[in-house]
Design an enzyme around this catalytic site. Structure first.
Site, PDB file in Angstrom:
ATOM      1  N   ALA A  49       6.811  -2.161  -4.405  1.00 41.14           N
ATOM      2  CA  ALA A  49       6.790  -1.434  -3.350  1.00 41.14           C
ATOM      3  C   ALA A  49       5.814  -0.499  -3.103  1.00 41.14           C
ATOM      4  CB  ALA A  49       8.292  -0.868  -3.107  1.00 41.14           C
ATOM      5  N   HIS A  50       5.652   0.495  -2.098  1.00 38.05           N
ATOM      6  CA  HIS A  50       4.695   1.506  -1.568  1.00 38.05           C
ATOM      7  C   HIS A  50       4.851   2.712  -2.856  1.00 38.05           C
ATOM      8  CE1 HIS A  50       7.884   2.882   1.235  1.00 38.05           C
ATOM      9  NE2 HIS A  50       7.923   3.765   0.348  1.00 38.05           N
ATOM     10  N   ASN A  51       3.569   3.207  -3.423  1.00 42.79           N
ATOM     11  CA  ASN A  51       3.501   4.355  -4.099  1.00 42.79           C
ATOM     12  C   ASN A  51       4.115   4.050  -5.383  1.00 42.79           C
ATOM     13  OD1 ASN A  51       3.947   5.622  -1.159  1.00 42.79           O
ATOM     14  ND2 ASN A  51       2.612   7.025  -2.707  1.00 42.79           N
TER      15      ASN A  51
ATOM     16  N   ARG B 244       0.941  -1.335  -0.190  1.00 45.55           N
ATOM     17  CA  ARG B 244      -0.052   0.207   0.051  1.00 45.55           C
ATOM     18  C   ARG B 244       0.896   1.228  -0.132  1.00 45.55           C
ATOM     19  NH1 ARG B 244      -3.317  -1.604   2.953  1.00 45.55           N
ATOM     20  NH2 ARG B 244      -4.388   0.397   3.245  1.00 45.55           N
TER      21      ARG B 244
END
Length: 337
Positions: free
Chosen positions: A238-240, A217
């Site tokens: 991974a995030h973003n 997330r």
């Protein structure tokens, strides 16, 4: 399966050459075919041994046509074979009538379509939505305020965390986790302090996610996977991260945080991408490459650090000459000494 060559050609809306009355009983690979089989051949070079299938799907290549009694002509033999395979296998696929298992736990505030299927021991949390004709198989977890789109199929053991939106017609294979916490920490006074991961994940339509994939997330906002993108087994996103439409991400790829991957990118197995970089549309990243900076579009890159494939191959060729060069210079140094 018990179809004439002519019937198969008609189903695929293609023409055939040769014996249209030949009965085909199965689809086979080139290695396992016999006179009852239909196979596809994309290039004549793919024919390694003498084979005698009942029918071949191939491009209009006179050499192939002369080799076999029945040939169905296709501009894209693999696609045509895939359509036939889907048609033949549809009767073998499990059918899912609308159902909610008594062993599942469904929050009172969750919204479940009357046409959805919910298998055994599934948990659906507060505010989650399961849309029309979605299939959630046994042992899955659907988190708070998440949404599963129409006709999406989720195989056993998948975890969909909170605030995740999954589009229409997606497939998610077993043991994948969508919406796990991003790997975010701040170092302070000798300790790594966890940064709350308060964002979510948006998965577009017609996305397929393989087994044991982890998509984190976002810290804030959303990690995004675009329409039509296909992700192989054992991938970490991974995030973003933002991935565009119709990308292919192969097994064991790792994509670091906040990287942007534009439409139509292919990332081959075990490649690694650094954080906060942009891979422009149409790029191909070859296996085990390490990408540490931005890449312009419509390139093929290889190696670590990733560089133009041609340059990488020239460097590799030069490296094979290093032992000979070493011996030459050592001998020269010795003689001059």
């Amino acid at each position: 399966m018990n179809l004439k060559v002519s019937d198969i050609a008609n189903f695929l809306n293609l023409t055939y050459v040769g014996n249209g009355e030949k009965i085909i009983k199965k689809l086979s690979s080139l290695d396992s075919c016999d006179s009852d089989s239909i196979v596809f051949i994309e290039k004549i070079e793919n024919i390694k041994n003498e084979i005698k299938p009942g029918c071949v799907i191939s491009k209009n290549d006179e050499r192939i046509i002369r080799m076999f009694d029945s040939v169905i002509l296709s501009d894209n033999p693999k696609l045509s074979f895939s359509k036939l395979l889907a048609f033949v296998e549809k009767d073998n696929q499990m059918k899912y009538a609308p159902h909610v298992s008594e062993s599942s736990h469904i929050s009172g505030s969750a919204k479940i379509s009357p046409t959805a299927f919910i298998g055994n021991f599934v948990t659906v949390e507060d505010g989650a939505e399961i849309m029309d004709d979605a299939v959630i198989e046994s042992g899955c977890y659907i988190g708070k305020n998440s949404r599963i789109g129409e006709r999406t199929r989720i195989y056993p053991g998948v975890v969909i965390r909170e605030n995740v939106s999954i589009g229409r017609g997606c497939i998610i294979h077993s043991n994948s986790v969508i919406g796990s916490d991003g790997f975010g920490y701040v170092f302070d006074q000798g300790k790594h302090i966890k940064v709350p991961q308060a964002g979510g994940v948006i998965i577009g339509d017609d996305v397929e996610i393989g087994a044991s994939v982890a998509i984190d997330r976002a810290t804030i906002d959303f990690t995004v996977i675009g329409n039509g993108t296909k992700i192989d087994n054992l991938v970490h996103i991974a995030h973003n991260v933002k991935i565009g439409s119709n990308c292919l991400i192969l097994a064991q790829v790792g994509i670091s945080g906040s990287t942007v991957i534009e439409d139509g990118v292919i990332i081959a197995g075990q490649a690694g991408l650094s954080d906060h970089i942009r891979i422009k549309a149409g790029t191909i990243v070859m296996p085990q490459s390490g990408v540490i900076g931005n890449l312009e579009g419509n390139r093929v890159v290889f190696g670590t650090p990733a560089r133009d494939r041609g340059e990488f191959m020239r460097i590799q060729a030069a490296m094979t000459k290093l032992p000979e060069m070493y011996k030459y210079f050592m001998k020269k140094i010795k003689n001059e000494g």
